[in-house]
Design an enzyme around this catalytic site. Structure first.
Site, PDB file in Angstrom:
ATOM      1  CG  HIS A   1      -0.261  -0.078   2.575  1.00 11.60           C
ATOM      2  ND1 HIS A   1      -0.657  -0.889   3.482  1.00 11.60           N
ATOM      3  CD2 HIS A   1       0.779   0.561   3.131  1.00 11.60           C
ATOM      4  CE1 HIS A   1       0.021  -0.773   4.608  1.00 11.60           C
ATOM      5  NE2 HIS A   1       0.748   0.133   4.416  1.00 11.60           N
TER       6      HIS A   1
ATOM      7  CG  HIS B   1       0.159   4.581   7.329  1.00 12.87           C
ATOM      8  ND1 HIS B   1      -0.762   3.494   6.851  1.00 12.87           N
ATOM      9  CD2 HIS B   1       1.370   3.892   7.319  1.00 12.87           C
ATOM     10  CE1 HIS B   1      -0.422   2.320   6.383  1.00 12.87           C
ATOM     11  NE2 HIS B   1       1.088   2.607   6.503  1.00 12.87           N
TER      12      HIS B   1
ATOM     13  CG  HIS C   1       8.663  -1.572   3.711  1.00  9.60           C
ATOM     14  ND1 HIS C   1       7.718  -2.402   3.993  1.00  9.60           N
ATOM     15  CD2 HIS C   1       8.092  -0.288   4.088  1.00  9.60           C
ATOM     16  CE1 HIS C   1       6.713  -1.838   4.396  1.00  9.60           C
ATOM     17  NE2 HIS C   1       6.566  -0.744   4.462  1.00  9.60           N
TER      18      HIS C   1
ATOM     19  CD  GLU D   1       3.153  -1.272   6.464  1.00 10.33           C
ATOM     20  OE1 GLU D   1       2.910  -0.274   6.379  1.00 10.33           O
ATOM     21  OE2 GLU D   1       3.469  -1.777   5.095  1.00 10.33           O
TER      22      GLU D   1
END
Ligand SMILES: [Fe+2]
Length: 287
Positions: free
Chosen positions: A12, A59, A193, A240
């Protein structure tokens, strides 16, 4: 009864929203990622889901570090997006499925998950970008969602096993829903990441491949990772993947991976898209 057609795991990254808005899908940088959705579009047109349960992490649009539930379930009739500051256009609202939400909420609490119930809930790019990738042009009329937010930001985080079991509880609850629904389960984020600190830019292709391989056939093996061991392998934001674990938990024991696309990098992230199709289980799963 609700039927779970399968699950989709996908990234995303906010810059995808900008690329969509600026119609850059066919540029060399973006094409290898966007073309991974050709099969997804074919599969969705064939399978025709009407409700999407989306496991994602907020977020800072709806929750922030001052108040961050481990698990939060939306029970709204509509979910709005707002400007998150990424320079991406604000998305069209998405309809909710409150009756199904309450069914899932009751089942989760009965299963001893202490969730936060959200009758109002803003959805951020972790929901809107995967939705826009699955339904280009935001053509998701007739599609309803149940957003399930998982804390992947403020430690202590829930374990991979806990998120997998959250998904299992939702899978069982969907199977007992008396109304007809064709449900797609989605997990968003990742894969490996890290956005900050000494390892900023960290990507681990080998571990990503391992996670995708095990997700379909041996998800129990992934539940043995601690959050910290997983972060060591996947980067701080690679956790995530908790959303993918919940997605996998909601599916049958037997699934077929019918599509996989993996491309590095999109922004600073290893971007993956996986479609898992539910296959009949030989027996009803135990609780
Ligand atoms: Fe994210």
């Amino acid at each position: 009864m609700a039927t779970i057609i399968g699950g989709i795991g996908t990234t995303h990254v906010p810059s995808i929203g900008k690329a969509i808005a600026e119609k850059r899908n066919n540029e060399p940088y973006w094409k290898p990622f966007f073309r991974g959705f050709d099969y997804v579009h074919y599969w969705l047109a064939r399978e025709k889901p009407d409700t999407v349960v989306v496991f994602y992490n907020d977020h800072g649009l709806n929750f922030f570090l001052d108040k961050l539930p481990t698990f939060a379930v939306g029970a709204a009739s509509e979910y709005r997006n707002e400007d998150e500051g990424w320079g991406i256009p604000v998305s069209r609202s998405i309809a909710g499925d409150p009756a199904l939400s309450w069914h899932l909420i009751n089942a989760l609490v009965a299963d001893e998950f202490d969730i936060t119930i959200c009758q109002e809930m803003l959805i951020d790019h972790a929901v809107t970008i995967p939705m826009a990738l699955m339904w280009p042009g935001q053509k998701w009329q007739g599609i309803k969602i149940v957003p399930v937010s998982i804390n992947t930001v403020q430690h202590p985080l829930p374990s991979l096993k806990r998120c997998f079991n959250l998904g299992r509880s939702i899978g069982r609850a969907l199977a007992s829903y008396p109304e007809n629904r064709r449900v797609l389960v989605v997990g968003t984020g990742g894969l490996s990441h890290q956005l900050d600190g000494k390892r900023a830019g960290f990507i681990n292709r080998e571990f990503d491949r391992f996670c995708m391989d095990k997700l379909a056939r041996e998800p129990d093996l992934l539940t043995r990772y601690s959050v910290h061991d997983f972060i060591e392998e996947a980067g701080a934001q690679g956790i995530e993947f908790l959303n993918w674990m919940a997605m996998r938990g909601a599916l049958n024991v037997h699934v077929a991976e019918v599509h996989r696309n993996y491309h590095v990098p999109i922004s600073n992230t290893a971007a993956a898209t996986v479609v898992l199709e539910n296959r009949p289980d030989p027996q009803i799963r135990a609780a």
